[in-house]
Design a protein around this motif. Structure first.
Motif, mmCIF file in Angstrom:
data_model
loop_
_atom_site.group_PDB
_atom_site.id
_atom_site.type_symbol
_atom_site.label_atom_id
_atom_site.label_comp_id
_atom_site.label_asym_id
_atom_site.label_seq_id
_atom_site.Cartn_x
_atom_site.Cartn_y
_atom_site.Cartn_z
ATOM 1 N N LEU A 273 -36.322 -21.218 -0.985
ATOM 2 C CA LEU A 273 -35.239 -20.518 -1.669
ATOM 3 C C LEU A 273 -34.413 -19.645 -0.730
ATOM 4 O O LEU A 273 -33.194 -19.546 -0.873
ATOM 5 C CB LEU A 273 -35.811 -19.668 -2.811
ATOM 6 C CG LEU A 273 -36.246 -20.461 -4.049
ATOM 7 C CD1 LEU A 273 -36.949 -19.566 -5.050
ATOM 8 C CD2 LEU A 273 -35.049 -21.132 -4.699
ATOM 9 N N GLU A 274 -35.069 -18.977 0.223
ATOM 10 C CA GLU A 274 -34.314 -18.142 1.177
ATOM 11 C C GLU A 274 -33.329 -18.992 1.969
ATOM 12 O O GLU A 274 -32.190 -18.572 2.225
ATOM 13 C CB GLU A 274 -35.266 -17.425 2.135
ATOM 14 C CG GLU A 274 -35.969 -16.217 1.567
ATOM 15 C CD GLU A 274 -37.166 -16.560 0.696
ATOM 16 O OE1 GLU A 274 -37.755 -15.663 0.091
ATOM 17 O OE2 GLU A 274 -37.512 -17.766 0.628
ATOM 18 N N LYS A 275 -33.750 -20.186 2.340
ATOM 19 C CA LYS A 275 -32.887 -21.088 3.115
ATOM 20 C C LYS A 275 -31.764 -21.643 2.250
ATOM 21 O O LYS A 275 -30.615 -21.767 2.694
ATOM 22 C CB LYS A 275 -33.724 -22.228 3.691
ATOM 23 C CG LYS A 275 -32.946 -23.193 4.563
ATOM 24 C CD LYS A 275 -33.859 -24.268 5.134
ATOM 25 C CE LYS A 275 -33.070 -25.245 6.008
ATOM 26 N NZ LYS A 275 -33.953 -26.305 6.552
ATOM 27 N N VAL A 276 -32.066 -21.966 1.000
ATOM 28 C CA VAL A 276 -31.074 -22.563 0.101
ATOM 29 C C VAL A 276 -30.040 -21.532 -0.337
ATOM 30 O O VAL A 276 -28.833 -21.790 -0.315
ATOM 31 C CB VAL A 276 -31.769 -23.182 -1.128
ATOM 32 C CG1 VAL A 276 -30.732 -23.643 -2.154
ATOM 33 C CG2 VAL A 276 -32.643 -24.358 -0.711
ATOM 34 N N LEU A 277 -30.489 -20.339 -0.728
ATOM 35 C CA LEU A 277 -29.601 -19.323 -1.283
ATOM 36 C C LEU A 277 -28.965 -18.421 -0.234
ATOM 37 O O LEU A 277 -27.996 -17.709 -0.532
ATOM 38 C CB LEU A 277 -30.370 -18.455 -2.294
ATOM 39 C CG LEU A 277 -30.953 -19.205 -3.503
ATOM 40 C CD1 LEU A 277 -31.782 -18.261 -4.360
ATOM 41 C CD2 LEU A 277 -29.841 -19.834 -4.336
ATOM 42 N N LYS A 278 -29.520 -18.405 0.972
ATOM 43 C CA LYS A 278 -28.983 -17.567 2.062
ATOM 44 C C LYS A 278 -29.016 -16.075 1.725
ATOM 45 O O LYS A 278 -28.243 -15.290 2.265
ATOM 46 C CB LYS A 278 -27.533 -17.955 2.410
ATOM 47 C CG LYS A 278 -27.284 -19.422 2.634
ATOM 48 C CD LYS A 278 -28.027 -19.958 3.839
ATOM 49 C CE LYS A 278 -27.683 -21.421 4.098
ATOM 50 N NZ LYS A 278 -28.493 -21.995 5.196
ATOM 51 N N ALA B 188 -33.362 -14.712 -3.535
ATOM 52 C CA ALA B 188 -34.450 -15.689 -3.535
ATOM 53 C C ALA B 188 -35.684 -15.135 -4.250
ATOM 54 O O ALA B 188 -36.362 -15.861 -4.989
ATOM 55 C CB ALA B 188 -34.797 -16.080 -2.094
ATOM 56 N N VAL B 189 -35.968 -13.852 -4.036
ATOM 57 C CA VAL B 189 -37.110 -13.226 -4.716
ATOM 58 C C VAL B 189 -36.885 -13.224 -6.224
ATOM 59 O O VAL B 189 -37.795 -13.538 -7.003
ATOM 60 C CB VAL B 189 -37.314 -11.789 -4.192
ATOM 61 C CG1 VAL B 189 -38.345 -11.050 -5.035
ATOM 62 C CG2 VAL B 189 -37.746 -11.817 -2.733
ATOM 63 N N LYS B 190 -35.672 -12.887 -6.649
ATOM 64 C CA LYS B 190 -35.357 -12.848 -8.082
ATOM 65 C C LYS B 190 -35.517 -14.219 -8.723
ATOM 66 O O LYS B 190 -36.121 -14.362 -9.795
ATOM 67 C CB LYS B 190 -33.922 -12.334 -8.261
ATOM 68 C CG LYS B 190 -33.474 -12.243 -9.704
ATOM 69 C CD LYS B 190 -32.035 -11.746 -9.778
ATOM 70 C CE LYS B 190 -31.551 -11.723 -11.229
ATOM 71 N NZ LYS B 190 -30.126 -11.277 -11.313
#
Length: 498
Positions: free
Chosen positions: A184-189, A194-196
């Motif tokens: 998610l961190e990579k996808v959402l930047k 990403a945590v949410k």
């Protein structure tokens, strides 16, 4: 116009006399008022804190005394008038906005996909699009809002709603395994976003799961786990994966304590009530003795890493063991290890043999660092060098648990791993009786029966102490260290003598 108005209300001669003076006064006021009005309008449109131009400063002192009060009155009148006009203009703009929004909603019911895209651009960025009549209407709305000063709140709210919808959709994709949970961190930047999304996805998964007994729906929730207030950019790729929040732990302070002539205070992160209070009581008893507090020495400093390797048979394994134990070959290993770091150095190698498997315990100095990564890098280089001398050697693992890491062991108790420290203090009788509420003989007897006899009956290794692990773990957590390292770090013995 002015002459005609005067002739209507005055007789001819009187009007002829008054007109030149009145005309001059009007012209004078126009020269002053018009620039001031323009400046006030510009200030309202651009910045709320603009200062009036002090025209009276350019007049001679004898005129400035007369003109300044007049200008002050004009400023007040003009400011009030402009405020009124500006409020009227804003109200008209808001009404126009609502009209346009209503028209947009009606027209947008039959909008197409391209129009939706353009409308989104207009809503968020004010950018133009030629998709549909709906998008044009929305763009006009945003322009009117921009002119009236309402764009930030409206656009921000719409962008927030849009982001929430996107987050919900992404959480569904994660729960359905169309997007990897860890990516998610990579996808959402955006680590915080990403945590949410990950939290929402996990809650979706938990709601979909059922218990083994009776198929009762699982009602667990992450609502009690905090997530706001942490900079997740410092976490991602550094110290945790698949982050869904954090656990706040109380941090208490112990002290003051005199250690090697310095006054120190020690942070303890704990949820065990009375731990900080009882430790402070011990510090108070030591400080009351006025014998210099605690004195300490570091008598060992070695971090260990023990890879396991395998040879084709026990004879070749014994040959490798003998080669490593030969002092002349130690320099080869030390050169390989030391080439990987400017801060560490190889001290010794201890070899244990189990059939055709060899456990090579490299003990290294790591300076001020705990140095586990430093040692692992140096040991890997040593294994590469060793393989050139013994091509049939098979490397099974960089760590073979002969180190040993985060587990109680006799070898760590005997040889040490990390810093080996000894401390001493003199506690006077008065401090023992007044602060610790006991006497010297009873305290010495308790230490012997509990920390030595009791620990021996339990088969404890390095556990000849009351609860050193509590203090070490509290310090590690408070200082951001790996709390699992307390297993070997808290092995110690408490000695008392009268």
């Amino acid at each position: 116009m002015l002459t005609w108005m005067l002739e209507m209300v005055m007789e001819g001669e009187t009007a002829a006399v008054v007109t030149p003076y009145l005309t001059l006064a009007v012209q004078f006021l126009a020269v002053l008022v018009v620039p001031m009005l323009v400046f006030e309008l510009a200030a309202k449109a651009m910045t709320a804190g603009a200062a009036w131009p002090r025209l009276d400063l350019y007049l001679p002192p004898y005129l400035s005394v007369v003109v300044s009060p007049v200008l002050g009155g004009l400023r007040s009148i003009i400011s009030s008038s402009v405020d009124f006009l500006f409020n009227v203009y804003s109200n008209i703009a808001v009404s126009l906005t609502h009209i346009l929004v209503s028209g947009d909603e009606k027209d947008g019911s039959s909008g197409e996909e391209g129009g939706e895209e353009d409308r989104t651009k207009s809503e968020v960025g004010g950018g133009g699009g030629s998709g549909s009549g709906s998008s044009n209407g929305r763009q006009k709305t945003v322009e009117v809002q921009a002119g009236s000063g309402y764009i930030s709140a409206e656009a921000e709210e719409e962008a927030k709603v849009k982001a929430e919808v996107e987050d919900r959709d992404m959480a569904v994709e994660v729960a359905e395994e169309r997007v990897a949970l860890h990516s998610l961190e990579k996808v959402l930047k955006d680590p915080s976003r990403a945590v949410k999304v990950r939290r929402a996805a996990i809650e979706n998964m938990m709601r979909a799961e059922t218990c083994d007994l009776g198929g009762v729906q699982n009602e667990r929730s992450l609502a009690s786990l905090p997530a706001e207030g942490l900079d997740y950019s410092l976490v991602h790729g550094t110290c945790c994966e698949n982050v869904i929040g954090f656990v706040p732990i109380p941090v208490g302070v112990v002290g003051p304590l005199t250690l090697d002539g310095r006054i120190v205070r020690v942070p303890l992160a704990t949820t065990e009530g009375c731990l900080v209070a009882s430790t402070c009581r011990g510090c108070k008893a030591i400080n009351m003795s006025q014998t210099g507090g605690i004195r300490s020495v570091v008598f060992g400093s070695e971090m260990a890493r023990a890879p396991v390797v395998r040879m084709p048979d026990i004879h070749q394994a014994n040959t490798l063991k003998s080669w490593l134990e030969d002092g002349n070959n130690f320099a080869v290993m030390a050169e390989a290890f030391n080439s990987t770091t400017r801060f560490g150095s190889l001290h010794r190698i201890r070899v244990a043999m189990g059939g055709r498997n060899l456990y090579l315990r490299f003990s290294c100095n790591t300076g001020d660092a705990m140095g586990m990564n430093m040692v692992s890098k140096g040991v890997t280089k040593c294994l590469e060098t060793l393989r050139r001398y013994f091509p049939t050697m098979e490397i099974i693992s960089v760590s073979g648990n002969f180190c040993t890491d985060k587990k109680p062991s006799a070898i760590n108790w005997i040889e040490g791993r990390g810093k080996s420290v000894s401390c001493e203090a003199v506690v006077v009788k008065d401090a023992i009786e007044r602060v610790l509420k006991t006497n010297v003989d009873a305290l010495i007897q308790l230490n012997h029966l509990k920390n030595f006899v009791g620990s021996s009956l339990a088969g404890s290794v390095g556990g000849n102490n009351a609860h050193a692990s509590n203090l070490v773990t509290g310090i590690f957590i408070a200082c951001g260290q790996d709390p699992a390292q307390n297993v070997e770090s808290s092995t110690c013995m408490t000695l008392m003598e009268k």
